[in-house]
Design an enzyme around this catalytic site. Structure first.
Site, mmCIF file in Angstrom:
data_model
loop_
_atom_site.group_PDB
_atom_site.id
_atom_site.type_symbol
_atom_site.label_atom_id
_atom_site.label_comp_id
_atom_site.label_asym_id
_atom_site.label_seq_id
_atom_site.Cartn_x
_atom_site.Cartn_y
_atom_site.Cartn_z
ATOM 1 N N GLY A 15 0.780 -1.237 0.000
ATOM 2 C CA GLY A 15 0.000 0.000 0.000
ATOM 3 C C GLY A 15 0.811 1.285 0.000
ATOM 4 O O GLY A 15 0.354 2.311 0.515
ATOM 5 N N SER A 16 1.996 1.248 -0.602
ATOM 6 C CA SER A 16 2.770 2.506 -0.645
ATOM 7 C C SER A 16 2.086 3.524 -1.565
ATOM 8 O O SER A 16 2.138 4.725 -1.302
ATOM 9 C CB SER A 16 4.222 2.265 -1.064
ATOM 10 O OG SER A 16 4.298 1.837 -2.396
ATOM 11 N N ASN A 17 1.441 3.047 -2.609
ATOM 12 C CA ASN A 17 0.685 3.972 -3.463
ATOM 13 C C ASN A 17 -0.524 4.530 -2.708
ATOM 14 O O ASN A 17 -0.832 5.715 -2.807
ATOM 15 C CB ASN A 17 0.243 3.285 -4.754
ATOM 16 C CG ASN A 17 1.370 3.219 -5.767
ATOM 17 O OD1 ASN A 17 1.687 4.208 -6.407
ATOM 18 N ND2 ASN A 17 2.007 2.060 -5.880
ATOM 19 N N LYS A 94 -6.509 -8.767 -7.613
ATOM 20 C CA LYS A 94 -7.625 -9.583 -8.098
ATOM 21 C C LYS A 94 -8.362 -8.876 -9.226
ATOM 22 O O LYS A 94 -8.309 -7.659 -9.348
ATOM 23 C CB LYS A 94 -8.597 -9.842 -6.943
ATOM 24 C CG LYS A 94 -8.002 -10.736 -5.875
ATOM 25 C CD LYS A 94 -9.060 -11.197 -4.911
ATOM 26 C CE LYS A 94 -10.066 -12.088 -5.611
ATOM 27 N NZ LYS A 94 -10.794 -12.965 -4.681
ATOM 28 N N ASN A 110 -6.084 2.065 -12.740
ATOM 29 C CA ASN A 110 -5.017 1.209 -12.183
ATOM 30 C C ASN A 110 -3.664 1.752 -12.626
ATOM 31 O O ASN A 110 -3.560 2.419 -13.657
ATOM 32 C CB ASN A 110 -5.199 -0.220 -12.713
ATOM 33 C CG ASN A 110 -4.164 -1.175 -12.154
ATOM 34 O OD1 ASN A 110 -3.821 -1.127 -10.965
ATOM 35 N ND2 ASN A 110 -3.637 -2.057 -12.992
ATOM 36 N N HIS A 112 0.327 0.446 -13.485
ATOM 37 C CA HIS A 112 1.078 -0.776 -13.794
ATOM 38 C C HIS A 112 2.517 -0.399 -14.159
ATOM 39 O O HIS A 112 2.732 0.534 -14.941
ATOM 40 C CB HIS A 112 0.405 -1.506 -14.963
ATOM 41 C CG HIS A 112 1.068 -2.800 -15.289
ATOM 42 N ND1 HIS A 112 0.833 -3.943 -14.561
ATOM 43 C CD2 HIS A 112 1.997 -3.118 -16.226
ATOM 44 C CE1 HIS A 112 1.577 -4.926 -15.057
ATOM 45 N NE2 HIS A 112 2.297 -4.452 -16.056
ATOM 46 N N ASP A 153 -4.828 -5.593 -16.629
ATOM 47 C CA ASP A 153 -3.988 -4.599 -17.323
ATOM 48 C C ASP A 153 -4.490 -4.244 -18.721
ATOM 49 O O ASP A 153 -3.705 -3.883 -19.597
ATOM 50 C CB ASP A 153 -2.529 -5.084 -17.404
ATOM 51 C CG ASP A 153 -1.989 -5.441 -16.033
ATOM 52 O OD1 ASP A 153 -2.270 -4.691 -15.087
ATOM 53 O OD2 ASP A 153 -1.293 -6.467 -15.905
ATOM 54 N N GLU A 182 6.663 6.199 -9.435
ATOM 55 C CA GLU A 182 5.265 5.779 -9.467
ATOM 56 C C GLU A 182 4.323 6.642 -8.609
ATOM 57 O O GLU A 182 3.272 7.093 -9.076
ATOM 58 C CB GLU A 182 5.231 4.335 -8.972
ATOM 59 C CG GLU A 182 4.052 3.563 -9.413
ATOM 60 C CD GLU A 182 4.249 2.086 -9.123
ATOM 61 O OE1 GLU A 182 4.215 1.305 -10.064
ATOM 62 O OE2 GLU A 182 4.450 1.725 -7.943
HETATM 63 C C1 GRF Z 1 2.963 -1.115 -7.743
HETATM 64 O O1 GRF Z 1 4.200 -1.431 -8.311
HETATM 65 C C2 GRF Z 1 1.940 -0.912 -8.826
HETATM 66 O O2 GRF Z 1 2.485 -0.494 -10.026
HETATM 67 C C3 GRF Z 1 1.349 -2.274 -9.008
HETATM 68 O O3 GRF Z 1 1.413 -2.863 -7.724
HETATM 69 C C4 GRF Z 1 2.412 -2.255 -6.936
HETATM 70 C C5 GRF Z 1 1.785 -1.819 -5.644
HETATM 71 O O4 GRF Z 1 2.703 -1.417 -4.683
HETATM 72 N N1 GRF Z 1 0.047 -2.203 -9.604
HETATM 73 P P1 GRF Z 1 2.160 -0.812 -3.303
HETATM 74 O O5 GRF Z 1 1.311 -1.863 -2.629
HETATM 75 O O6 GRF Z 1 1.385 0.424 -3.614
HETATM 76 O O7 GRF Z 1 3.381 -0.494 -2.477
#
Ligand code: GRF
Length: 203
Positions: A15-17, A94, A110, A112, A153, A182
């Site tokens: 969950g870093s994003n 999923k 999403n 990727h 994707d 990212e």
């Molecule tokens: C990221 O590399 C994203 O591109 C992909 O899954 C990863 C998620 O990383 N869809 P995080 O859980 O947000 O750290």
């Protein structure tokens, strides 16, 4: 400008994003609030992160709902209940079901870690992507943000960033390069959708 945007975020693991999006909402870099987080993994850091911010978090998986279509219905119900108008997948592993895809048509995005349509699809996530990219002697890799459709994707590309690969790059270094870009790229693109600079309906 979209008004009163509520984001629903789906994440499976670290969950870093998700964290980057939460921080950006706090700072006003994204003009929206995260109203709910859903994970298929009850132990995920993603759910710990939402919990820490007192944002409702839900675990929906084969354990809670053995039937995929019931998971689909439940996810839709939760997103609706929390008045979500933009669904963000952030490392969600999923597929989404037909109800969610229909109700949130062109409202699910999403990120990727490759230049889609290259290096996407089933099994193409994390280090697997970078491994294939290196194996194929690509000169460039990148990041794609796209509208979510039924297949992994797939769906129209919203934004892409190209990243050059050096001779001595390996899976690990590439992973670091891509992840470091990212978060900012996702935040920027989400805000461009909210501000109306990008119109998902035109894609
Ligand atoms: C990221 O590399 C994203 O591109 C992909 O899954 C990863 C998620 O990383 N869809 P995080 O859980 O947000 O750290």
């Amino acid at each position: 400008m979209m008004q009163n945007i509520k984001l629903g975020i789906l994440a499976s693991h670290y969950g870093s994003n998700l964290q980057a999006i939460l921080d950006a909402c706090d700072l006003g870099e994204i003009q929206a609030e995260v109203s709910v987080v859903i994970s298929n993994n009850s132990n995920s850091m993603a759910l710990k992160r939402s919990n820490k911010k007192n944002i409702p978090g839900f675990h929906i998986s084969n354990h809670t709902h053995p039937n995929f279509l019931l998971q689909d219905k439940e996810i839709k119900k939760i997103l609706k209940k929390h008045k979500v108008n933009l669904v963000i997948l952030a490392g969600y592993m999923k597929k989404l079901g037909p109800e969610v895809l229909k109700y949130f048509h062109k409202k699910i995005i999403n990120i990727h870690p490759s230049l889609l349509p290259k290096y996407g699809g089933k099994g193409m996530y994390g280090a697997n992507v970078h491994r294939e990219v290196i194996k194929s002697n690509e000169k460039f890799t990148g990041i794609s943000i796209h509208i979510v459709e039924e297949e992994y994707d797939s769906g129209p590309i919203i934004a892409q960033i190209k990243i050059s690969i050096d001779k001595n790059d390996n899976v690990d270094s590439l992973n670091k390069k891509v992840s470091s870009i990212e978060h900012k790229f996702y935040v920027k693109t989400i805000q461009e959708i909210i501000s109306g600079k990008i119109n998902l309906n035109n894609l």
